[in-house]
Design an enzyme around this catalytic site. Structure first.
Site, PDB file in Angstrom:
ATOM      1  CG  LEU A  69      -2.316  -0.397   1.201  1.00 42.06           C
ATOM      2  CD1 LEU A  69      -2.950  -0.454   2.659  1.00 42.06           C
ATOM      3  CD2 LEU A  69      -3.124   0.115  -0.108  1.00 42.06           C
ATOM      4  CG  ASP A  70       0.970   3.834  -3.277  1.00 43.49           C
ATOM      5  OD1 ASP A  70       1.879   3.032  -3.564  1.00 43.49           O
ATOM      6  OD2 ASP A  70       0.184   4.510  -4.275  1.00 43.49           O
ATOM      7  CE  LYS A  71       6.131   8.051   4.584  1.00 42.97           C
ATOM      8  NZ  LYS A  71       7.535   9.049   4.374  1.00 42.97           N
ATOM      9  N   PRO A  72       1.048   7.173   1.130  1.00 44.85           N
ATOM     10  CG  PRO A  72       1.254   8.682  -0.561  1.00 44.85           C
ATOM     11  CD  PRO A  72       1.608   7.259  -0.048  1.00 44.85           C
ATOM     12  CB  SER A  73      -2.630   4.010   0.197  1.00 44.94           C
ATOM     13  OG  SER A  73      -2.390   4.968  -1.056  1.00 44.94           O
TER      14      SER A  73
END
Length: 257
Positions: free
Chosen positions: A104-108
């Site tokens: 999962l992306d860091k901003p997600s």
């Protein structure tokens, strides 16, 4: 001809629970893996009883298998590299060596599975297995019917066109999407292609595992029912990429001294 009891070294490492097969390949390429004291290369094979070591550390198959559902917060990075601040391994701080299934992306935020079962990781990650992942996404401007239609039918990103998928509008700015692919930053790139920006992105389901009411930053062990459903779903899945299967007949076995 390969000995019937031998297995590829990357599979032996992932089966031990040390890391995923992809991560094992990286370690092998870096020269960090030995069998009976000899540095191995990609494609080498191991026999039962061989002394396999990663960075000098002997690996053994995990008997205590761990399967965890985490509600990953924004800002936590999906990496097992503990030199990186905010890595997910230190965030959970589990007593077992565990690693994440996919990313999962860091901003997600949202559902992230973590385990020390390398075999099930590889099966889930195989794109051809069509395992569903569900997300709830908020964008920066009102959603239109055209946006939903184009997202559903496939968007050209990363030199390909995304597979058709299920997309449903939930409110003026929010939609739900179910993917069977795992392209890099796929949803964000799809939205950007259609001139939308993702404001927030949360994964709510992976296959039969639901995020439910798990609070942000908290984790739990999978239930027996969840684990059984997960194992049944991947039972017929191959965990060896086609290219690797084709090359497997050419893999060499390290000789014992």
């Amino acid at each position: 001809m390969n000995h019937p009891d031998s297995i590829r070294i990357n599979k032996a490492i992932s089966d031990s629970g040390y890391c995923s097969r992809r991560q094992a390949d990286t370690l092998i390429e870096a020269g960090h893996v030995t069998i009976n004291g000899e540095v191995v290369t990609l494609g080498d094979r191991a026999m039962p009883g061989d002394d396999i070591r990663v960075k000098g550390e002997s690996i053994q198959k995990k008997e205590n298998l761990v399967y965890i559902a985490l509600n990953k917060p924004v800002g936590i990075t999906c990496t097992t590299d503990r030199r990186i601040p905010g890595n997910v391994v230190d965030f959970i701080n589990h007593k077992e060596r565990i690693f994440h299934v996919g990313r999962l992306d860091k901003p997600s935020e949202g559902l992230l599975l973590m385990t020390n079962d390398g075999d099930i990781v590889n099966k889930i990650l195989r794109a051809g297995n069509k395992h569903e992942k569900e997300y709830v996404v908020r964008v920066n401007r009102p959603i239109t019917r055209d946006f939903i239609k184009r997202m559903s039918n496939g968007v050209p990103i990363l030199d390909t066109v995304t597979k058709k998928c299920e997309v449903e509008q939930l409110s003026r700015f929010v939609f739900r999407i179910v993917l069977v692919q795992g392209l890099n930053r796929q949803i964000r790139r799809m939205c950007e292609y259609l001139d939308y920006q993702v404001v927030s992105l949360k994964r709510t389901r992976i296959m039969n595992i639901q995020l439910g009411n798990l609070k942000t930053g908290e984790w739990r062990d999978l239930t027996k029912e969840e684990l059984s459903g997960l194992q049944n779903a991947v039972a017929s899945s191959t965990n060896i990429p086609q290219a690797e299967r084709e090359k497997s007949t050419g893999g060499k076995r390290r000789k014992r001294k």
